[in-house]
Design an enzyme around this catalytic site. Structure first.
Site, PDB file in Angstrom:
ATOM      1  N   VAL A 127      75.467  56.742  52.327  1.00 21.60           N
ATOM      2  CA  VAL A 127      76.207  58.018  51.887  1.00 21.60           C
ATOM      3  C   VAL A 127      75.442  58.786  51.240  1.00 21.60           C
ATOM      4  O   VAL A 127      74.433  58.408  50.297  1.00 21.60           O
ATOM      5  CB  VAL A 127      77.369  57.375  50.865  1.00 21.60           C
ATOM      6  N   GLY A 129      72.615  60.644  52.385  1.00 17.81           N
ATOM      7  CA  GLY A 129      71.506  60.565  53.083  1.00 17.81           C
ATOM      8  C   GLY A 129      70.447  60.245  51.838  1.00 17.81           C
ATOM      9  O   GLY A 129      70.170  59.217  51.557  1.00 17.81           O
ATOM     10  N   ILE A 131      70.428  61.733  48.866  1.00 14.46           N
ATOM     11  CA  ILE A 131      70.871  61.738  47.667  1.00 14.46           C
ATOM     12  C   ILE A 131      71.104  60.213  46.908  1.00 14.46           C
ATOM     13  O   ILE A 131      71.870  59.575  47.644  1.00 14.46           O
ATOM     14  CB  ILE A 131      72.211  62.539  47.667  1.00 14.46           C
ATOM     15  N   GLY A 182      70.557  71.868  65.809  1.00 11.57           N
ATOM     16  CA  GLY A 182      70.500  70.424  65.768  1.00 11.57           C
ATOM     17  C   GLY A 182      71.394  69.890  64.418  1.00 11.57           C
ATOM     18  O   GLY A 182      70.979  68.587  64.253  1.00 11.57           O
ATOM     19  N   LYS A 200      82.319  57.895  54.539  1.00  9.76           N
ATOM     20  CA  LYS A 200      81.489  57.770  53.331  1.00  9.76           C
ATOM     21  C   LYS A 200      82.656  57.701  52.078  1.00  9.76           C
ATOM     22  O   LYS A 200      82.044  57.102  51.069  1.00  9.76           O
ATOM     23  CB  LYS A 200      80.825  59.141  53.359  1.00  9.76           C
TER      24      LYS A 200
END
Length: 404
Positions: A127, A129, A131, A182, A200
């Site tokens: 969840v 990334g 952070i 991307g 998440k």
């Protein structure tokens, strides 16, 4: 020296390799031991890689090697990641993952398996990334009862909504841009239809509840229906539009939902733009805490994975406690019983419709009439009550969005 293995050498897996190699000194000092990558499992050909000797294509080589104590799983998806993770845990190897789908779907079972085999299952990178959110909720806020957690948990949709809101770019054009940069996959369904955010927020909700909240049971809406007229009206009312994953404690139940919502411009979340994520956590003692940063990407996510590896090595002598167990009962507030205020946009502009809106919802509404639309914000009520009132107006609802 601690020997580890990496399963899956895609974006995140290769990032884990890079972080460990580049920051070896700092990692060794913090972990209290040198970390040696003994194996990398991937079925693709990496014979030209500088350390091609590390690559194997048989998972049992890792499973049967007693020297390997920590396995990093960065494959993504349910299979074979689920089978491989269970195999490693059954062998007493701690598993560190970035796999939100696996944690959201089988987390309760994997935690139980880890406890049975005197190892651990870490999931910080699943969840947000890069952070830090899992560890702060688990450790730093442990003296609090968490009352709510809500936030922007998907960078792709936040990029699209930012472009729509600040640059007047249509959803279709913003999505195309995101794909070209991307940020979005060729098939963007998981992102734009809210499923990624749903997994998440179900993980964070399960942490708060202590029992599994199935992501399939969470009411989930995406952003495909947001138009430029909505962003224009939102600005006029003093709001921004964000895709929000939200969990609120309501007595002994939880209101959990994923939907595009209007967010007040003075909220920290309103200022989270582009591909960044922002998460608000409210504790009953602390009040609000705000976490902000890159929610995805190779090195930000990999740094969270390696932080879990370090934490695992520091805590190797501490018994692992499952953050949640299997679901025992249904703790979700039914979607139609959730209380909120709502933004409503009608495809009508005649005086009779406006008069009817005021009659049904009250004369103190702020109403905007423009370009063939009527937009207004309701008072707080249950979603079913708001829908019942809308049915009395007899006008086409062009859009209806919850207000955070």
């Amino acid at each position: 020296m601690t020997k580890i293995a990496i399963i899956g050498f895609g974006v995140v897996g290769s990032g884990v390799y890079e972080v460990i190699r580049k920051n070896a000194g700092e990692i060794t000092e913090k972990a209290g031991t040198e970390i040696d990558i003994k194996y990398i499992l991937d079925i693709r050909d990496f014979s030209n890689h500088p350390e091609s000797n590390l690559f194997v294509n048989d998972v049992n080589i890792i499973a049967e090697d007693e020297e390997v104590s920590v396995v990093v799983e960065t494959m993504g998806g349910l299979e074979p990641a689920n089978t491989f993770s269970r195999l490693m845990l059954s062998k007493g190897k701690t598993v560190v993952t970035s796999n939100k789908e696996l944690v959201a779907t089988y987390g309760d079972e994997l935690f139980a398996l880890a406890s049975e085999n005197d190892c651990a299952y870490y999931y910080e990178a699943s969840v947000g990334g890069g952070i830090p959110i899992i560890r702060p909720m688990k450790n730093c806020l442990s003296a609090n009862r968490i009352e709510s957690v809500f936030g922007i948990l998907n960078g792709t949709t936040n990029y699209i909504l930012t472009r729509m809101f600040t640059d007047n770019v249509s959803f279709e054009s913003a999505l195309k841009e995101a794909q070209e940069k991307g940020y979005a996959e060729k098939d963007p369904t998981a992102d734009v239809d809210g499923f990624d955010t749903g997994k998440k927020i179900s993980i964070l909700s399960s942490m708060i509840n202590g029992e599994k909240i199935n992501h399939e049971d969470v009411h989930t809406e995406g952003i495909r229906g947001i138009t430029l007229i909505d962003t224009e009206f939102a600005q006029s009312f003093g709001y921004s539009i964000k895709l929000i994953g939200s969990c609120r404690r309501v007595d002994d139940k939880y209101s959990v939902v994923v939907a595009p919502m209007l967010v007040k411009k003075d909220s920290p979340l309103a200022g989270v733009n582009d591909v960044f994520n922002g998460i608000m956590v409210c504790g009953n003692m602390l009040g609000d805490a705000f976490f902000y940063g890159r929610g995805a990407g190779k090195l930000p996510t990999a740094s969270a994975v390696v932080a879990d590896v370090i934490d695992a090595l520091r805590s190797k002598d501490i018994s692992f406690k499952a953050p949640w167990t299997k679901a025992i009962g249904n703790v979700l507030v039914p979607y139609d019983k959730i209380e909120c205020a709502m933004y409503v946009c009608l495809k009508e502009t005649d005086d009779e419709t406006v008069a009817k809106v005021c009659q049904v919802f009250g004369n103190d509404l702020k109403i905007i009439v423009k370009d063939g639309y009527v937009a207004f914000i309701t008072g707080k009520d249950t979603i079913s009550a708001i829908d019942e009132k809308l049915s009395k107006i007899n006008a086409k609802v062009n859009n209806k969005l919850m207000i955070l």
